[in-house]
Write an enzyme that holds these catalytic residues in place. Structure first.
Site, mmCIF file in Angstrom:
data_model
loop_
_atom_site.group_PDB
_atom_site.id
_atom_site.type_symbol
_atom_site.label_atom_id
_atom_site.label_comp_id
_atom_site.label_asym_id
_atom_site.label_seq_id
_atom_site.Cartn_x
_atom_site.Cartn_y
_atom_site.Cartn_z
ATOM 1 N N THR A 1 -4.962 12.965 1.608
ATOM 2 C CA THR A 1 -4.369 11.667 1.778
ATOM 3 C C THR A 1 -4.324 11.024 0.283
ATOM 4 O O THR A 1 -3.847 9.344 0.200
ATOM 5 C CB THR A 1 -6.213 10.548 2.591
ATOM 6 N N GLN B 1 -2.659 8.243 8.722
ATOM 7 C CA GLN B 1 -3.752 8.213 6.827
ATOM 8 C C GLN B 1 -2.833 7.732 5.683
ATOM 9 O O GLN B 1 -1.739 8.295 5.384
ATOM 10 C CB GLN B 1 -4.325 9.746 6.843
ATOM 11 N N GLN C 1 -4.263 2.513 8.626
ATOM 12 C CA GLN C 1 -5.652 3.528 7.925
ATOM 13 C C GLN C 1 -5.835 4.292 6.344
ATOM 14 O O GLN C 1 -5.245 4.759 5.976
ATOM 15 C CB GLN C 1 -5.364 5.463 9.241
ATOM 16 N N ASP C 2 -6.481 3.556 6.165
ATOM 17 C CA ASP C 2 -7.583 4.065 4.438
ATOM 18 C C ASP C 2 -6.577 3.641 4.020
ATOM 19 O O ASP C 2 -6.245 4.508 2.532
ATOM 20 C CB ASP C 2 -7.274 6.077 4.293
ATOM 21 N N ASP D 1 -11.735 2.667 8.442
ATOM 22 C CA ASP D 1 -12.297 3.313 7.917
ATOM 23 C C ASP D 1 -10.905 2.870 6.207
ATOM 24 O O ASP D 1 -10.864 3.683 5.404
ATOM 25 C CB ASP D 1 -11.602 4.808 7.629
ATOM 26 N N ARG E 1 -18.429 3.021 9.593
ATOM 27 C CA ARG E 1 -19.154 4.698 10.235
ATOM 28 C C ARG E 1 -19.405 5.159 8.823
ATOM 29 O O ARG E 1 -18.551 5.879 7.695
ATOM 30 C CB ARG E 1 -18.157 5.046 11.426
ATOM 31 N N TRP F 1 -19.150 8.225 6.673
ATOM 32 C CA TRP F 1 -18.360 9.754 6.086
ATOM 33 C C TRP F 1 -19.043 10.506 5.240
ATOM 34 O O TRP F 1 -18.445 11.545 6.158
ATOM 35 C CB TRP F 1 -17.229 9.111 4.969
#
Length: 330
Positions: free
Chosen positions: A96, A125, A147-148, A169, A233, A235
Site C-alpha cells: 500500500t 488500495q 481506498q487509502d 479508509d 474505524r 486501524w
C-alpha cells in the site's frame, strides 16, 4: 452548507511571493526541467532553507519520491485545477505504501496549488500521497483516489484548504495531522470510511487525526446517491480521531463510527465537538468507552487545536501558510 474554496488558479499569488530556484515545464523551455523527478535530482540535500520549485500547469505522469535527504523542498503549482501529478500503482502488486504517486520523506516539505492522483481506480488500495516526514504542509492541494487515498503514515503534518476524495479508509496512517478547512469527498455509492487512524504506541504516542472546520459530504458527480458513511474505524488499538467544528452531511450514519474486526474500542479516542449538519446528531452514536461527544467541554479538545497538537514549537509561522491556531467558531 458552504464548501471551502479550493483549487483555483494561483499564478498571480505566487508570482509575486516566491523567488523560484527551479522550474518544471511541459513546454520544453530553456532552463526548465521536464519532470518533477529531474528537478528533485538537482536540488540540494540536507538544506536548512526552503528550495522552491515551480511546477507549471500540466499533467505530469510520473512517480515522485522526495527522499529523506531532500529537506525543505517546496513544490508550487499553478493551481490544483491545472497542475496535476498522476501515477497508477496499487496493491497487491505493490505494498500500500509503495503504491503512492507522491512519497514524501524529507522534513520541511511543502506542496501548494497542486493535485495528486492515483489513477488505479476503485477496488484497489492505491495511494495518491504517502508522507513519512515532520513539519509538512499541504496547502490548497487536491488528493484524488479511492481506498487509502492519503497515507499520513508518520510525522507532524498540516493539510489546509485541501480537497480530499476517496472511499474506504481514505485518510489513513499514524501521523499527527490536522486537516483544517478542507473538503472531504465520498466518491462512491458504497460504504464510506473517512479515516483509519493507526496510533498503536499507547496513550503517550502523540499521533492522531484532527478534522477541524471541514466539510464531509458527497463528491460532485454522485448526484443524489447517498452512501452509508462513517467518520472512521480503528486501524489500531489507540486510534485517535477528533472531528470538531465541521459540517457532517446526513450520509453519516447515526452510529457515526465503524468497528474493525476484533480491534478493541476501549482504548481508542474518538471525539466529536460542536459539529453541524444532518450527520452531526450524536444521540445514537456508538456506546464505546473510547467515544465521546464533548461539545460542552472545550477544555477536553483544546489540546487538539493546531497550537497544542502539532505546533508547540511554532514551526508553522515560518511556512507562510495561513492557519487558525485555536478554535475557529464561537
Amino acid at each position: 452548507m458552504m464548501l471551502v474554496s479550493c483549487g483555483k488558479a494561483e499564478k498571480n499569488y505566487h508570482s509575486k511571493r516566491f523567488i523560484f530556484n527551479a522550474t518544471v515545464s511541459k513546454h520544453h523551455r530553456a532552463g526548465a526541467y521536464t519532470s518533477i523527478t529531474e528537478a528533485l535530482a538537482a536540488a540540494p540535500t540536507s538544506s536548512h532553507t526552503k528550495y522552491y520549485i515551480h511546477i507549471e500547469a500540466g499533467v505530469y505522469v510520473e512517480r515522485v519520491v522526495v527522499k529523506r535527504i531532500l529537506t525543505n523542498i517546496v513544490l508550487v503549482g499553478d493551481g490544483a485545477d491545472t497542475t496535476k501529478l498522476q501515477w497508477n500503482l496499487h496493491a497487491p502488486n505493490y505494498s500500500t505504501f509503495n503504491s503512492a504517486t507522491l512519497t514524501v520523506g524529507g522534513n520541511g516539505f511543502i506542496a501548494m496549488f497542486m493535485a495528486f492522483e492515483n489513477t488505479a481506480g476503485n477496488g484497489f488500495q492505491a495511494v495518491a500521497v504517502a508522507t513519512v516526514a515532520d513539519q509538512v504542509v499541504y496547502y490548497k492541494c487536491t488528493f484524488l483516489g479511492y481506498q487509502d487515498t492519503l497515507y499520513a503514515k508518520s510525522g507532524v503534518q498540516l493539510y489546509k484548504n485541501c480537497d480530499i476524495y476517496g472511499t474506504v479508509d481514505f485518510i489513513c496512517g499514524a501521523a499527527a495531522a490536522v486537516f483544517q478547512s478542507c473538503n472531504l469527498y465520498a466518491r462512491s455509492p458504497n460504504t464510506i470510511t473517512f479515516t483509519a487512524q493507526s496510533k498503536d504506541g499507547g496513550r503517550s504516542d502523540p499521533s492522531g487525526f484532527v478534522i477541524q472546520d471541514c466539510v464531509l459530504t458527497v463528491a460532485p458527480g454522485l448526484g443524489r446517491i447517498r452512501p452509508k458513511a462513517y467518520l472512521g474505524r480503528p486501524w489500531s488499538n489507540y486510534s485517535t480521531v477528533v472531528v470538531m467544528e465541521s459540517y457532517l452531511d446526513d450520509m453519516i450514519q447515526p452510529d457515526g463510527w465503524l468497528g474493525w474486526g476484533d480491534t478493541p474500542t476501549n482504548m481508542l479516542t474518538y471525539l466529536e465537538f460542536r459539529n453541524r449538519g444532518g450527520g452531526a446528531v450524536t444521540r445514537r452514536r456508538v456506546n464505546w468507552r473510547g467515544y465521546k461527544d464533548v461539545s460542552g467541554r472545550p477544555d477536553i479538545v483544546r489540546g487538539f487545536t493546531i497550537a497544542q497538537f502539532i505546533d508547540r514549537h511554532r514551526w508553522l509561522a515560518g511556512t507562510g501558510i495561513p492557519y487558525s491556531s485555536g478554535f475557529m467558531h464561537n
